[in-house]
Each structure stands twice: as C-alpha cells, then as structure tokens.
Design a protein around this motif. Structure first.
Motif, PDB file in Angstrom:
ATOM      1  N   LEU A 255       0.858  -1.179   0.000  1.00 57.08           N
ATOM      2  CA  LEU A 255       0.000   0.000   0.000  1.00 57.08           C
ATOM      3  C   LEU A 255       0.893   1.229   0.000  1.00 57.08           C
ATOM      4  O   LEU A 255       1.775   1.363   0.853  1.00 57.08           O
ATOM      5  N   THR A 256       0.710   2.120  -0.976  1.00 53.08           N
ATOM      6  CA  THR A 256       1.525   3.329  -1.065  1.00 53.08           C
ATOM      7  C   THR A 256       0.627   4.544  -1.164  1.00 53.08           C
ATOM      8  O   THR A 256      -0.536   4.461  -1.564  1.00 53.08           O
ATOM      9  N   LEU A 257       1.188   5.678  -0.817  1.00 54.74           N
ATOM     10  CA  LEU A 257       0.510   6.955  -0.946  1.00 54.74           C
ATOM     11  C   LEU A 257       1.347   7.795  -1.899  1.00 54.74           C
ATOM     12  O   LEU A 257       2.502   8.105  -1.610  1.00 54.74           O
ATOM     13  N   GLU A 258       0.792   8.107  -3.057  1.00 53.53           N
ATOM     14  CA  GLU A 258       1.553   8.834  -4.078  1.00 53.53           C
ATOM     15  C   GLU A 258       1.382  10.326  -3.868  1.00 53.53           C
ATOM     16  O   GLU A 258       0.276  10.852  -3.949  1.00 53.53           O
ATOM     17  N   LEU A 259       2.477  10.973  -3.592  1.00 54.93           N
ATOM     18  CA  LEU A 259       2.466  12.406  -3.319  1.00 54.93           C
ATOM     19  C   LEU A 259       2.164  13.212  -4.574  1.00 54.93           C
ATOM     20  O   LEU A 259       1.413  14.178  -4.540  1.00 54.93           O
ATOM     21  N   GLY A 260       2.705  12.843  -5.686  1.00 58.01           N
ATOM     22  CA  GLY A 260       2.482  13.562  -6.930  1.00 58.01           C
ATOM     23  C   GLY A 260       3.559  13.227  -7.926  1.00 58.01           C
ATOM     24  O   GLY A 260       4.413  12.381  -7.685  1.00 58.01           O
ATOM     25  N   SER A 261       3.535  13.920  -9.052  1.00 60.61           N
ATOM     26  CA  SER A 261       4.540  13.676 -10.078  1.00 60.61           C
ATOM     27  C   SER A 261       4.830  14.978 -10.814  1.00 60.61           C
ATOM     28  O   SER A 261       4.112  15.969 -10.660  1.00 60.61           O
ATOM     29  N   ALA A 262       5.871  14.955 -11.611  1.00 61.51           N
ATOM     30  CA  ALA A 262       6.251  16.112 -12.417  1.00 61.51           C
ATOM     31  C   ALA A 262       6.891  15.611 -13.697  1.00 61.51           C
ATOM     32  O   ALA A 262       7.663  14.650 -13.670  1.00 61.51           O
TER      33      ALA A 262
ATOM     34  N   VAL B 109      -0.746  11.893   7.749  1.00 59.30           N
ATOM     35  CA  VAL B 109      -0.869  12.225   9.168  1.00 59.30           C
ATOM     36  C   VAL B 109       0.402  11.757   9.869  1.00 59.30           C
ATOM     37  O   VAL B 109       1.179  10.988   9.317  1.00 59.30           O
ATOM     38  N   VAL B 110       0.596  12.229  11.087  1.00 58.26           N
ATOM     39  CA  VAL B 110       1.710  11.761  11.901  1.00 58.26           C
ATOM     40  C   VAL B 110       1.145  10.775  12.908  1.00 58.26           C
ATOM     41  O   VAL B 110       0.177  11.059  13.606  1.00 58.26           O
ATOM     42  N   SER B 111       1.746   9.578  12.959  1.00 61.82           N
ATOM     43  CA  SER B 111       1.320   8.519  13.864  1.00 61.82           C
ATOM     44  C   SER B 111       2.518   8.146  14.726  1.00 61.82           C
ATOM     45  O   SER B 111       3.385   7.383  14.304  1.00 61.82           O
TER      46      SER B 111
ATOM     47  N   GLY C 229       1.800   8.450   8.638  1.00 60.40           N
ATOM     48  CA  GLY C 229       0.735   7.501   8.370  1.00 60.40           C
ATOM     49  C   GLY C 229      -0.174   8.085   7.316  1.00 60.40           C
ATOM     50  O   GLY C 229       0.095   9.151   6.765  1.00 60.40           O
ATOM     51  N   LEU C 230      -1.262   7.405   7.027  1.00 61.42           N
ATOM     52  CA  LEU C 230      -2.237   7.950   6.098  1.00 61.42           C
ATOM     53  C   LEU C 230      -3.627   7.844   6.694  1.00 61.42           C
ATOM     54  O   LEU C 230      -3.932   6.909   7.420  1.00 61.42           O
TER      55      LEU C 230
END
Length: 132
Positions: A61-68, A109-111, A116-117
């Motif tokens: 499981l990943t959280l994609e911040l963005g791309s350029a 979020v901070v866990s 975390g997410l």
C-alpha cells in the motif's frame, strides 16, 4: 479453472516467497488436492472462494504524493537544494495505491514517530467477485 497442486506447491516453496503468500499457496494446493481425491459420488466439500484466499495475499500500500514531467537535462541539473514542483496542490488528497493501482484517496498524518495515512475515500474492492 483448475491449477495443478504440484504447481501451487512449487510457488509456495519458491525462493524469496514470503510466509503469507506461501500459506495461501499451500491452502490452495490442499483445497485442490481435496477436490481431486474426493469420490465422484460424494457431495462436494465446501471450498474456499478465490476472494477469501486473495484477502490473505500481502500487497504493498503506497501513498503517491504527486509527479512532475521533467526533461533529462533538468534531472541532470538537480542539486541538494533543488525544488521540483509537483502536479498536486498543497492540502489536496493524495492517491492511495495497492501494487501501483489507485484504490482511493488519503492524506498524510503523523502517527507516533512515523508518517501515516488517513483514508478519505476508497474504491469498491469486491474480491468475492473473482471466480476460479
């Protein structure tokens, strides 16, 4: 669809196979062997559905911040203080992915001492719709 039990055994014991995946492969092999060993006149024993087995397979499981989009020349000029603008706005929900496939939106979020997410939205994941 029927998979040869010896193939499932080989997958379960392959080098680099993690324990959870190996356990699922062993369970599938056992279920397949039970199906072939049962006499034709006997009622079919209940088998585990593919969806139930798939729930136990580990995924990333990943959280994609963005791309350029950048040129190789721009990449060659990157230095420790360089800033690359991404294609998402600050505060916008990020794409949550499983093995590279988008399944929803989340925010960071901070866990404790880790990031975390926090899940905002999840696509419908109907593993029970998969049939052998």
């Amino acid at each position: 669809m029927s998979i040869d039990p010896s193939t499932l055994d080989a997958l379960a014991t392959a080098p680099g196979t993690d324990d959870a995946f190996a356990a699922v492969m062993q369970e599938m092999a056992s279920a397949s062997q039970a199906e072939t060993a049962a006499p034709a006149a006997a009622p079919a024993a209940p088998t585990l559905g593919l969806g139930r087995l798939m729930r136990r397979i580990p995924v990333t499981l990943t959280l994609e911040l963005g791309s350029a989009k950048v040129s190789l020349e721009d990449v060659a000029h990157l230095r420790p203080d360089s800033v690359v603008e991404l294609d998402v706005l600050a505060g916008e929900p990020l794409s949550m992915k499983i093995n590279g496939v988008a399944i929803g939106k989340a925010e960071v979020v901070v866990s404790g001492e880790n990031y975390g997410l926090k899940v905002i939205e999840v696509s419908d994941l109907d593993l029970d719709s998969f049939t052998p």
